[in-house]
Design a protein around this motif. Structure first.
Motif, PDB file in Angstrom:
ATOM      1  N   THR A 266       0.733  -1.218   0.053  1.00  0.00           N
ATOM      2  CA  THR A 266      -0.299  -0.088   0.071  1.00  0.00           C
ATOM      3  C   THR A 266       0.772   1.093  -0.043  1.00  0.00           C
ATOM      4  N   MET A 267       2.190   1.196   0.752  1.00  0.00           N
ATOM      5  CA  MET A 267       2.998   2.437   0.342  1.00  0.00           C
ATOM      6  C   MET A 267       3.293   2.654  -0.968  1.00  0.00           C
ATOM      7  N   ASP A 268       3.507   1.511  -1.770  1.00  0.00           N
ATOM      8  CA  ASP A 268       4.015   1.693  -3.169  1.00  0.00           C
ATOM      9  C   ASP A 268       2.855   2.216  -3.955  1.00  0.00           C
ATOM     10  N   TRP A 269       1.646   1.591  -3.555  1.00  0.00           N
ATOM     11  CA  TRP A 269       0.294   2.229  -4.205  1.00  0.00           C
ATOM     12  C   TRP A 269       0.153   3.673  -3.958  1.00  0.00           C
ATOM     13  N   PHE A 270       0.504   4.167  -2.595  1.00  0.00           N
ATOM     14  CA  PHE A 270       0.229   5.501  -2.276  1.00  0.00           C
ATOM     15  C   PHE A 270       1.216   6.522  -3.129  1.00  0.00           C
ATOM     16  N   ARG A 271       2.253   6.046  -3.413  1.00  0.00           N
ATOM     17  CA  ARG A 271       3.351   6.686  -3.879  1.00  0.00           C
ATOM     18  C   ARG A 271       3.114   6.778  -5.517  1.00  0.00           C
ATOM     19  N   GLY A 272       2.400   5.695  -6.012  1.00  0.00           N
ATOM     20  CA  GLY A 272       1.940   6.042  -7.419  1.00  0.00           C
ATOM     21  C   GLY A 272       1.026   7.090  -7.647  1.00  0.00           C
ATOM     22  N   TRP A 273       0.243   7.197  -6.796  1.00  0.00           N
ATOM     23  CA  TRP A 273      -0.816   8.325  -6.527  1.00  0.00           C
ATOM     24  C   TRP A 273      -0.249   9.518  -6.228  1.00  0.00           C
ATOM     25  N   LEU A 274       0.860   9.709  -5.389  1.00  0.00           N
ATOM     26  CA  LEU A 274       1.255  11.215  -4.793  1.00  0.00           C
ATOM     27  C   LEU A 274       2.031  11.615  -5.884  1.00  0.00           C
ATOM     28  N   ASP A 275       3.258  10.877  -6.233  1.00  0.00           N
ATOM     29  CA  ASP A 275       4.323  11.508  -6.996  1.00  0.00           C
ATOM     30  C   ASP A 275       3.857  12.293  -8.347  1.00  0.00           C
ATOM     31  N   PRO A 276       2.749  11.759  -9.051  1.00  0.00           N
ATOM     32  CA  PRO A 276       2.436  12.714 -10.100  1.00  0.00           C
ATOM     33  C   PRO A 276       1.622  13.981  -9.914  1.00  0.00           C
ATOM     34  N   VAL A 277       1.135  13.850  -8.513  1.00  0.00           N
ATOM     35  CA  VAL A 277       0.204  15.077  -8.089  1.00  0.00           C
ATOM     36  C   VAL A 277       0.903  15.955  -7.508  1.00  0.00           C
ATOM     37  N   ALA A 278       2.235  15.749  -6.664  1.00  0.00           N
ATOM     38  CA  ALA A 278       2.914  16.442  -5.962  1.00  0.00           C
ATOM     39  C   ALA A 278       4.453  16.072  -6.638  1.00  0.00           C
ATOM     40  N   PRO A 279       4.828  16.828  -7.677  1.00  0.00           N
ATOM     41  CA  PRO A 279       6.226  16.586  -8.120  1.00  0.00           C
ATOM     42  C   PRO A 279       7.091  17.132  -7.482  1.00  0.00           C
ATOM     43  N   ALA A 280       8.363  17.040  -7.610  1.00  0.00           N
ATOM     44  CA  ALA A 280       9.429  17.730  -6.742  1.00  0.00           C
ATOM     45  C   ALA A 280       9.219  19.309  -6.672  1.00  0.00           C
ATOM     46  N   GLY A 281       9.490  19.886  -5.548  1.00  0.00           N
ATOM     47  CA  GLY A 281       9.167  20.965  -5.284  1.00  0.00           C
ATOM     48  C   GLY A 281       7.883  21.596  -4.696  1.00  0.00           C
ATOM     49  N   ARG A 282       6.815  20.676  -4.890  1.00  0.00           N
ATOM     50  CA  ARG A 282       5.522  20.755  -4.057  1.00  0.00           C
ATOM     51  C   ARG A 282       5.464  19.956  -2.570  1.00  0.00           C
ATOM     52  N   PRO A 283       5.342  21.002  -1.488  1.00  0.00           N
ATOM     53  CA  PRO A 283       5.778  20.473  -0.201  1.00  0.00           C
ATOM     54  C   PRO A 283       4.518  19.435   0.231  1.00  0.00           C
ATOM     55  N   VAL A 284       4.742  18.142   0.802  1.00  0.00           N
ATOM     56  CA  VAL A 284       3.651  17.450   1.147  1.00  0.00           C
ATOM     57  C   VAL A 284       3.908  17.175   2.746  1.00  0.00           C
ATOM     58  N   VAL A 285       2.735  17.166   3.366  1.00  0.00           N
ATOM     59  CA  VAL A 285       2.562  16.944   4.812  1.00  0.00           C
ATOM     60  C   VAL A 285       1.591  15.748   4.965  1.00  0.00           C
ATOM     61  N   LEU A 286       1.948  14.907   5.767  1.00  0.00           N
ATOM     62  CA  LEU A 286       0.835  13.721   6.020  1.00  0.00           C
ATOM     63  C   LEU A 286       0.371  13.900   7.309  1.00  0.00           C
ATOM     64  N   ILE A 287      -0.904  13.814   7.605  1.00  0.00           N
ATOM     65  CA  ILE A 287      -1.644  13.750   8.598  1.00  0.00           C
ATOM     66  C   ILE A 287      -2.545  12.776   8.813  1.00  0.00           C
ATOM     67  N   GLY A 288      -2.297  11.818   9.800  1.00  0.00           N
ATOM     68  CA  GLY A 288      -2.724  10.252   9.802  1.00  0.00           C
ATOM     69  C   GLY A 288      -3.373  10.257  11.491  1.00  0.00           C
ATOM     70  N   PHE A 289      -4.545   9.769  11.347  1.00  0.00           N
ATOM     71  CA  PHE A 289      -5.300   8.998  12.571  1.00  0.00           C
ATOM     72  C   PHE A 289      -5.466   7.764  12.820  1.00  0.00           C
ATOM     73  N   SER A 290      -5.206   7.110  13.795  1.00  0.00           N
ATOM     74  CA  SER A 290      -5.207   5.685  13.929  1.00  0.00           C
ATOM     75  C   SER A 290      -4.282   5.011  13.180  1.00  0.00           C
ATOM     76  N   GLY A 291      -5.034   3.991  12.446  1.00  0.00           N
ATOM     77  CA  GLY A 291      -4.459   3.349  11.414  1.00  0.00           C
ATOM     78  C   GLY A 291      -4.084   4.186  10.438  1.00  0.00           C
ATOM     79  N   GLY A 292      -4.334   5.313  10.099  1.00  0.00           N
ATOM     80  CA  GLY A 292      -3.883   6.160   9.080  1.00  0.00           C
ATOM     81  C   GLY A 292      -2.454   7.160   9.862  1.00  0.00           C
ATOM     82  N   ALA A 293      -2.454   6.859  10.993  1.00  0.00           N
ATOM     83  CA  ALA A 293      -1.053   7.422  11.646  1.00  0.00           C
ATOM     84  C   ALA A 293      -0.077   6.432  11.389  1.00  0.00           C
ATOM     85  N   ALA A 294      -0.490   5.190  11.497  1.00  0.00           N
ATOM     86  CA  ALA A 294       0.800   4.212  11.382  1.00  0.00           C
ATOM     87  C   ALA A 294       1.155   4.062  10.076  1.00  0.00           C
ATOM     88  N   PHE A 295      -0.010   4.352   9.124  1.00  0.00           N
ATOM     89  CA  PHE A 295       0.448   4.327   7.497  1.00  0.00           C
ATOM     90  C   PHE A 295       1.069   5.763   7.542  1.00  0.00           C
TER      91      PHE A 295
END
Length: 203
Positions: A72-101
């Motif tokens: 699922t981390m690989d799946w997520f990066r497949g979504w993220l990297d085209p949406v946020a290419p180099a130079g666009r800051p990305v912050v993660l906020i996770g709750f419970s199971g999303g915190a572990a992810f």
């Protein structure tokens, strides 16, 4: 996916990661309590579970199956990297199971993210990602926990706290509130202040 905030594709991207058995439409509501300026995106986890969705298969609460977490981390990066290419800051906020992810994503590739908030959950220890001393040197992290949380095993909450505050090397803002397994209003205010500071947003 559910979105809120800025529609500018260059705006900082804050990704909201829901808990196990939940979905993106619940956690996107947090954006109403967070600063204006960023784009907020709540992503639906890919594994159906309990009327909602999950980020990984578990060996027990807070203990991801390593192969599932990696997939699922690989799946997520497949979504993220085209949406946020180099130079666009990305912050993660996770709750419970999303915190572990979120924690798994951060320790797997600390340089990819401008910061992560680990809310009422554990880091994915012993799940194939490195939680070695100094791994997060220079990273910016918030950890918030409930003193009365009976969902996440206390040993995992304590291990997460100790790692992030004392061992990881991260610049960690840490707080515990007299709540159970739910986001305390003062903790959400702390996350909002941290986001403003981290992304240099106007007060």
């Amino acid at each position: 996916m559910a979105t809120a905030g800025s529609a500018d594709p260059a705006a900082p991207l804050v990704v909201l990661l829901h808990g196990r058995g939940s979905h993106e439409r619940e956690i996107i509501a947090l954006a109403d309590h967070l600063p204006a300026g960023p784009a907020y995106a709540a992503v639906r986890a890919p594994i159906a579970e309990g009327g909602g969705y999950a980020w990984f298969a578990n060996r027990g609460i807070g203990r991801p199956v390593a192969e599932s977490l990696r997939a699922t981390m690989d799946w997520f990066r497949g979504w993220l990297d085209p949406v946020a290419p180099a130079g666009r800051p990305v912050v993660l906020i996770g709750f419970s199971g999303g915190a572990a992810f979120a924690g798994g994503l951060l320790v797997d590739d600390p340089d990819r993210y401008a910061g992560a908030a680990i809310l009422y959950g554990t880091l994915p220890f012993d799940a194939g990602v490195p939680t070695t001393p100094g791994r997060l040197t220079g990273a910016s992290v918030v950890v918030a926990q409930g003193e009365d949380d009976t969902v996440i095993p206390r040993e995992l909450l304590d291990r997460t706290w100790t790692y992030l505050v004392e061992e990881s090397g991260a610049r960690t803002v840490a707080r515990r509130d007299l709540v159970g397994h739910g986001i305390a209003a003062p903790a959400l205010a702390t996350v909002a202040d941290w986001l403003r500071d981290r992304l240099a947003l106007p007060a």
